[in-house]
Design an enzyme around this catalytic site. Structure first.
Site, short mmCIF file in Angstrom:
data_model
loop_
_atom_site.label_atom_id
_atom_site.label_comp_id
_atom_site.label_asym_id
_atom_site.label_seq_id
_atom_site.Cartn_x
_atom_site.Cartn_y
_atom_site.Cartn_z
N TYR A 121 0.83 -1.20 0.00
CA TYR A 121 0.00 0.00 0.00
C TYR A 121 0.87 1.26 0.00
CZ TYR A 121 -4.00 2.85 1.57
OH TYR A 121 -5.00 3.77 1.69
N LYS A 160 0.89 4.06 -2.82
CA LYS A 160 0.44 5.42 -2.49
C LYS A 160 1.54 6.46 -2.73
CE LYS A 160 -3.86 4.85 -1.48
NZ LYS A 160 -4.82 5.17 -2.54
P1 NAI Z 1 -13.48 1.71 0.90
O1 NAI Z 1 -13.04 0.30 0.90
O2 NAI Z 1 -14.63 2.12 1.77
O3 NAI Z 1 -13.83 2.16 -0.58
C1 NAI Z 1 -13.02 1.82 -1.67
C2 NAI Z 1 -13.92 1.48 -2.82
O4 NAI Z 1 -13.11 1.17 -3.96
C3 NAI Z 1 -14.80 0.26 -2.55
O5 NAI Z 1 -16.16 0.61 -2.72
C4 NAI Z 1 -14.33 -0.77 -3.58
O6 NAI Z 1 -15.38 -1.59 -4.07
C5 NAI Z 1 -13.76 0.13 -4.66
N1 NAI Z 1 -12.80 -0.59 -5.48
C6 NAI Z 1 -11.80 -1.41 -5.08
N2 NAI Z 1 -11.15 -1.91 -6.13
C7 NAI Z 1 -11.71 -1.36 -7.23
C8 NAI Z 1 -11.46 -1.50 -8.62
N3 NAI Z 1 -10.48 -2.29 -9.08
N4 NAI Z 1 -12.24 -0.80 -9.48
C9 NAI Z 1 -13.26 0.00 -9.03
N5 NAI Z 1 -13.54 0.14 -7.71
C10 NAI Z 1 -12.77 -0.52 -6.83
O7 NAI Z 1 -12.18 2.56 1.22
P2 NAI Z 1 -11.97 4.11 1.56
O8 NAI Z 1 -11.39 4.17 2.90
O9 NAI Z 1 -13.15 4.91 1.23
O10 NAI Z 1 -10.78 4.44 0.56
C11 NAI Z 1 -10.88 5.30 -0.54
C12 NAI Z 1 -9.50 5.70 -0.98
O11 NAI Z 1 -8.87 6.46 0.05
C13 NAI Z 1 -8.58 4.52 -1.27
O12 NAI Z 1 -7.74 4.82 -2.35
C14 NAI Z 1 -7.77 4.43 -0.01
O13 NAI Z 1 -6.55 3.78 -0.22
C15 NAI Z 1 -7.61 5.88 0.35
N6 NAI Z 1 -7.28 6.13 1.73
C16 NAI Z 1 -8.18 5.86 2.72
C17 NAI Z 1 -7.84 6.12 4.03
C18 NAI Z 1 -8.80 5.93 5.13
O14 NAI Z 1 -8.44 6.30 6.27
N7 NAI Z 1 -9.97 5.41 4.91
C19 NAI Z 1 -6.49 6.60 4.39
C20 NAI Z 1 -5.66 6.89 3.28
C21 NAI Z 1 -6.05 6.64 2.00
#
Ligand code: NAI
Length: 307
Positions: free
Chosen positions: A165, A169
């Protein structure tokens, strides 16, 4: 500020849940037409149903907004191309791309399988590159584009167990730096978001009382700032709990060593000087660093010659 969101068209990837959902709703509330992408389903993204995206579209429509669901896997370029074509067919343009889709496969490097490493790279790096590449030419042609790449403090500072990750990132920063330069003349602005929020991704990792402060909606205003008409470019914006910060990369002034002193022992002896953070420079490009070194070496050589 003269930000105009009304009538703009956005793609938000991974918008069926968490942060992406909040961004899609936030954009739609400002009058942006939103393509809500999500392959949906299981936490690791293996299920190919589009239902979470459709649910978000229903929410947007119920609030009077305009949106479409799309189930493309961002790691597959043909699916991404079809998604962009669908947005163009329906709405004529794509102004904003929020690369948000992501997965986690945490394990220490010793235990991590290479398959898991590349699966994470596939969604974050390949997925972001695919989506960005698919909109790049049309943004150049329309001379307007706003692109957000979702990074993480894990990519900037590191987190135990997140080698895959963190690598993925950190790549967002590298991609931003170059696309910022190449997009500049076409008014394409590229920024990085480093969010923190209570989502499926962080469930179980963060204490309950902190989770309450960390609504994804507290991050979304930062995304809106990064994709507005007056957006900055090449900014790394930290966002979470309603706190907004900015990350910079600086270089220390450093030292010049004449040839006779270019040994690891001298570097070790003068490492505190090399590390001295009192005079820091923000470099505009890699070439800027090279020129700076050449200038410093030239000035030192001249001083030596003059003496
Ligand atoms: P989440 O798991 O709630 O949402 C991520 C979404 O991406 C999911 O709905 C999933 O189905 C979708 N997804 C995964 N693979 C995919 C693909 N190949 N094609 C299309 N959709 C796909 O996660 P969250 O926390 O909302 O994360 C959103 C972004 O923010 C991610 O990039 C994550 O790495 C980043 N992030 C989140 C943090 C946090 O504290 N939640 C911290 C730092 C970064």
């Amino acid at each position: 500020m003269s930000n105009r969101f009304e009538g703009r068209v956005a793609i938000v990837t991974g918008a069926g849940n968490g942060l992406g959902r909040a961004h899609a709703l936030g954009l739609a509330a400002r009058g942006v037409k939103v393509m809500v992408n999500d392959l949906g389903g299981a936490r690791d993204g293996r299920d190919a149903s589009t239902s979470p995206a459709e649910a978000v579209v229903q929410e947007i429509r119920a609030a009077g907004g305009e949106a479409m669901a799309n189930g493309a896997n961002v790691a597959r370029f043909e699916e991404v191309q079809a998604m962009i074509a669908a947005a163009q067919n329906a709405w004529g343009r794509v102004d904003i791309l929020v690369n948000n889709a992501g997965i986690l496969r945490d394990a220490t490097f010793a235990r991590l399988s290479l398959d898991d490493f590349w699966a994470v790279m596939d969604v974050h790096v390949r997925g972001t590159v695919n989506c960005t590449k698919a909109v790049w030419d049309l943004m150049r042609e329309q001379k307007y584009g706003r692109i957000v790449l979702t990074s993480s403090a894990s990519g900037i500072y590191g987190n135990f167990g997140q080698s895959s990750y963190g690598t993925a990132k950190a790549a967002m920063v590298g991609l931003m730096n170059v696309l910022h330069m190449e997009g500049d003349k076409y008014d394409i602005r590229v920024n990085v978001l480093a969010p923190t929020a209570a989502t499926r991704m962080t469930a179980g990792l963060i204490p309950e009382h902190a989770m309450k402060l960390m609504a994804p909606e507290s991050v979304t205003p930062g995304v809106l700032f990064l994709v507005g008409d007056d957006a900055p470019s090449k900014v790394i914006l930290g966002a979470g709990c309603g706190v907004f910060t900015r990350n910079f990369v600086y270089e220390t002034e450093g030292i010049y060593l004449p040839e006779s002193e270019r040994t690891p022992e001298v570097i070790a002896a003068r490492f505190a000087e090399i590390s001295n953070a009192e005079r820091l420079t923000a470099l505009e490009s890699a070439t800027h660093q090279t020129l700076r070194f050449v200038d410093k070496a030239t000035a030192a050589a001249k001083t030596a010659y003059d003496q």
